[in-house]
Design a protein around this motif. Structure first.
Motif, short mmCIF file in Angstrom:
data_model
loop_
_atom_site.label_atom_id
_atom_site.label_comp_id
_atom_site.label_asym_id
_atom_site.label_seq_id
_atom_site.Cartn_x
_atom_site.Cartn_y
_atom_site.Cartn_z
N SER A 165 0.66 -1.13 0.03
CA SER A 165 -0.03 -0.26 0.16
C SER A 165 0.88 1.34 -0.05
CB SER A 165 -1.04 -0.01 1.29
OG SER A 165 -0.17 0.12 2.44
N GLY A 166 0.24 2.28 0.13
CA GLY A 166 0.85 3.55 -0.07
C GLY A 166 0.34 4.84 -0.43
N VAL A 167 0.78 6.09 -0.55
CA VAL A 167 0.09 7.29 -0.60
C VAL A 167 0.70 7.98 -1.66
CG1 VAL A 167 -0.57 9.60 0.28
CG2 VAL A 167 -0.60 7.32 1.80
N SER A 168 0.09 8.54 -2.66
CA SER A 168 0.76 9.27 -3.83
C SER A 168 0.85 10.60 -3.28
CB SER A 168 -0.38 9.31 -4.91
OG SER A 168 -1.66 10.08 -4.56
N ALA A 169 1.59 11.41 -4.29
CA ALA A 169 1.94 12.62 -3.80
C ALA A 169 0.62 13.56 -3.74
CB ALA A 169 2.73 13.23 -5.14
N ALA A 170 -0.52 13.06 -4.46
CA ALA A 170 -1.77 13.96 -4.33
C ALA A 170 -2.56 13.57 -3.25
CB ALA A 170 -2.39 13.40 -5.73
N GLY A 171 -1.85 12.70 -2.24
CA GLY A 171 -2.62 12.34 -1.04
C GLY A 171 -3.66 10.97 -1.11
N ASP A 172 -3.63 10.48 -2.36
CA ASP A 172 -4.60 9.44 -2.49
C ASP A 172 -3.89 8.08 -2.39
OD1 ASP A 172 -6.30 11.30 -3.56
OD2 ASP A 172 -5.31 11.36 -5.54
N PRO A 173 -4.56 7.17 -1.91
CA PRO A 173 -4.17 5.85 -1.71
C PRO A 173 -3.60 5.18 -2.97
CG PRO A 173 -6.24 5.99 -0.57
CD PRO A 173 -6.08 6.95 -1.59
N LEU A 174 -2.81 4.51 -2.93
CA LEU A 174 -2.06 3.95 -4.29
C LEU A 174 -3.04 2.86 -5.00
CD1 LEU A 174 1.63 3.72 -3.53
CD2 LEU A 174 0.68 5.49 -4.70
N THR A 175 -3.27 2.79 -6.12
CA THR A 175 -3.88 1.69 -6.76
C THR A 175 -3.02 0.81 -7.51
OG1 THR A 175 -3.96 2.88 -8.75
CG2 THR A 175 -5.69 3.16 -7.26
N ALA A 176 -3.63 -0.36 -7.90
CA ALA A 176 -2.78 -1.46 -8.60
C ALA A 176 -2.07 -0.68 -10.08
CB ALA A 176 -3.76 -2.56 -9.04
N ASP A 177 -2.79 0.17 -10.58
CA ASP A 177 -2.06 0.74 -11.72
C ASP A 177 -0.88 1.61 -11.30
OD1 ASP A 177 -3.77 -0.40 -13.46
OD2 ASP A 177 -5.39 1.11 -13.57
N ASP A 178 -1.31 2.25 -10.07
CA ASP A 178 -0.18 3.19 -9.53
C ASP A 178 1.04 2.37 -9.29
OD1 ASP A 178 -1.87 5.34 -9.82
OD2 ASP A 178 -2.59 5.21 -7.49
N LEU A 179 0.89 1.14 -8.68
CA LEU A 179 2.20 0.50 -8.26
C LEU A 179 2.91 -0.11 -9.45
CD1 LEU A 179 0.46 -1.39 -5.02
CD2 LEU A 179 2.24 0.31 -5.25
N GLY A 180 2.20 -0.33 -10.53
CA GLY A 180 2.90 -0.78 -11.80
C GLY A 180 3.33 -2.03 -11.63
N PHE A 181 2.74 -3.15 -11.25
CA PHE A 181 3.21 -4.61 -11.17
C PHE A 181 3.66 -4.86 -12.70
CE2 PHE A 181 2.20 -9.15 -11.88
CZ PHE A 181 3.14 -9.81 -10.77
N GLN A 182 4.91 -5.54 -12.70
CA GLN A 182 5.51 -5.78 -13.90
C GLN A 182 5.49 -7.37 -14.25
OE1 GLN A 182 6.63 -3.35 -16.25
NE2 GLN A 182 5.42 -2.22 -14.60
N GLY A 183 5.44 -8.21 -13.15
CA GLY A 183 5.50 -9.38 -13.35
C GLY A 183 6.26 -10.24 -12.31
N GLY A 184 6.22 -11.56 -12.28
CA GLY A 184 6.94 -12.39 -11.22
C GLY A 184 8.01 -12.92 -11.85
N PHE A 185 9.20 -13.65 -11.17
CA PHE A 185 10.29 -14.24 -11.72
C PHE A 185 10.93 -15.23 -10.76
CE2 PHE A 185 11.77 -10.06 -10.66
CZ PHE A 185 12.99 -10.57 -10.07
#
Length: 576
Positions: A165-185
């Motif tokens: 989880s986290g907080v954006s610079a705009a003060g909003d909770p981070l979404t899945a798109d915000d976190l930018g999951f690139q994949g597992g390995f």
């Protein structure tokens, strides 16, 4: 992960620092030798123009179980630091050297950011080794992160799970798109180029649930090796939190951070004289903060090397001494490649115009320019010219104040845009006001007061009344065609035309001698009976037949009529 294997790895990590230094020096020797040869060949250091990647640096983990702290710094310009707090349990936690465990160039994140071999990372555990006691680790950044150009990876997520989880610079909770999951390995999988000596299953990778923002290890919760995933956040972040929970086995997880940097270079030129050395150049980030300054040299060149590979940068030059001009401001986007931003210094543009009246320049007219820098004022010179020197680029409203005795022929306000070059021809046209004058008399030339006249023209109908001297004046007439008409009082009539046409031009003529003459109405006696009095005739006898002699009466009536008419005419002329 197997306890014995982890313990052995930790023992190796304790011995690693001294060996790492020696190995690192050995690896650097050929690099330094090649660099020295290159410098000798060219005689001066070349400007950097290559993408650079780096792994984060860490301060040692301090504190005690349930209350650890540390600092992580993302490499890039300007360096970005995060304070770390964690309630992880103790035991095999801390900053690890990266000598025995790393993310190789054969992993997805390594292909982009390079190998993390010999680069430190952080080992942490749950708050307690149970499924109900996750540890919470939070990274609080000193400034918002870039919206691109950096990544983080989580390793050994096999028999465990991590909620992010986290907080954006705009003060909003981070979404899945915000976190930018690139994949597992799996960084231990056989065949992975440059991998550490561990062995892992290439299919043993954590699963990402975007709904709950949770990274979950393998379905059987088996304690294996090398299960990892990586993320590239897509928005500026001010805080990032990992909640690590044990599912089974020996729970330890790893955290890496990496960043990518590129260069901004360019040249500053004067539009008239060419390249300029000694010009101060500043770099602003997407938050509007000036993050670096430099000065041009070597033919107007400047360089900002090694800045985070993101967008939103702006480069601005300050006019050099003796220049009252401005420069272009260039945008730089480093997401995919280096940026070359050339700037041009030029004098500020000026705005010019003329105010004329009937074609002649009009001095002393007040002119204002309302624009980006507020309201500027000036006055036309003796030839009607005005100027706003070095007004600069922008959209302006230019307005004149119409002097007394004139009227605007063109609009008194003009909206003009200055963009780069001087703007001339912002002109205004005025016209002088005219007048019409005349007199009303009788046919003997005597003035007649109180007579109404109308003047019908471009502005509608106006009226005026003659004075006791019989004269009238209508002034402040704008250019146009006019019709002047006289309204004859009762008992009088207009001798000659009752209206006149005149034209007022932009020169504002004073049209005079627009005179009118009034005369009294005619008085006519009743006609005689053609058959004579008392003859029956047509019945139009002036007097009825009474049987008496009417001659004396007729004679007296005629005399009275003549005297009355004379008196009436005399009275009217006297009144006039």
């Amino acid at each position: 992960m197997d306890t014995t294997k982890e313990a052995a790895r930790m023992n190796r990590s304790r011995r690693a620092p001294q060996q790492e230094i020696v190995q690192h020096r050995r690896r650097l020797r050929p690099v330094l030798a090649a660099l020295a040869a290159a410098l000798v060949a060219v005689g001066a250091p070349a400007a950097s123009a290559a993408t650079t990647t780096a792994w984060a640096t860490w301060t040692p983990l301090t504190g005690e179980a349930g209350s650890f702290t540390a600092t992580m710094t993302l490499a890039g310009q300007p360096a970005l630091t995060a304070d770390i707090t964690s309630d992880s349990r103790a035991g095999q936690v801390g900053v690890i050297s990266g000598a025995s465990t790393w993310l190789s160039e054969g992993t997805p994140i390594g292909e982009k950011y390079g190998s993390s071999r010999d680069q430190p990372y952080l080992n942490l555990r749950p708050r307690a080794d149970s499924a109900t006691s996750p540890s919470t680790t939070t990274y609080t950044f000193a400034a918002p992160t870039p919206s691109s150009g950096w990544a983080f990876a989580l390793g050994d997520i096999d028999a465990d799970s991590v909620r992010i989880s986290g907080v954006s610079a705009a003060g909003d909770p981070l979404t899945a798109d915000d976190l930018g999951f690139q994949g597992g390995f799996n960084y231990c999988a056989p065949g992975t180029a440059g991998k550490p000596s561990c062995t892992g299953d290439p299919d043993d990778v954590p699963m990402w649930d975007p709904a709950s923002l949770t990274l979950m290890g393998n379905a059987s919760a088996s304690d294996t090796s090398g299960s990892a995933a990586w993320f590239e956040p897509a928005v500026p972040i001010v805080s990032l939190t990992f909640e690590f929970t044990q599912r089974s086995g020996f729970p330890v997880y790893q955290t890496w951070f990496a960043s990518m940097a590129r260069d901004i270079t360019g040249t500053v030129r004067d539009v008239n004289t060419g390249v300029l050395d000694g010009v101060d150049v500043s770099l602003t980030d997407s938050n509007g903060t000036v993050i670096a300054t430099t000065t041009t040299s070597g033919g107007g060149q400047y360089s900002f090397p090694g800045y985070f590979a993101t967008d939103g940068y702006e480069v601005t030059a300050t006019p050099p001494p003796g220049k009252t001009g401005v420069v272009t401001t260039g945008a730089a986007d480093l997401r995919t490649q280096d940026a070359v931003v050339d700037l041009t210094v030029r004098d500020k543009a000026s705005l010019f115009g003329t105010v004329t009246t009937a074609g002649d320049g009009t001095p002393g007219v007040a002119v204002t320019a309302s624009g980006p820098d507020g309201v500027l004022t000036t006055t036309t010179d003796g030839d009607g010219n005005y100027a706003f020197p070095l007004i600069g680029d922008g959209t302006y409203e230019i307005t004149i104040t119409v002097p007394e005795g004139t009227v605007a022929v063109s609009p008194t306000t003009r909206t003009e845009t200055v963009s780069g070059d001087d703007l001339s021809g912002v002109d205004f046209e005025l016209a002088r006001l005219g007048s019409v004058a005349g007199a009303v008399t009788d046919d003997a030339g005597a003035p007649i007061g109180g007579v109404t006249l109308t003047v019908d023209g471009p502005g509608g109908a106006l009226s005026v009344i003659t004075g006791v001297d019989g004269r009238y004046l209508i002034d402040e007439l704008p250019p146009g065609d006019y019709v002047i008409s006289v309204v004859a009082p009762d008992g009088t009539a207009v001798e000659g035309p009752s209206s006149r046409k005149v034209t007022i031009t932009a020169s504002g003529e004073a049209v005079i001698d627009q005179d009118f003459v009034l005369v009294a109405d005619d008085v006519t006696a009743p006609p005689d009976d053609p058959d004579g009095p008392g003859k029956g005739g047509s019945g139009n006898d002036p007097l009825p037949t009474t049987g008496a002699d009417s001659t004396p009466l007729l004679a007296g009536g005629v005399i009275a009529l003549i005297c009355g008419g004379a008196l009436l005419l005399f009275a009217r002329r006297r009144a006039v």
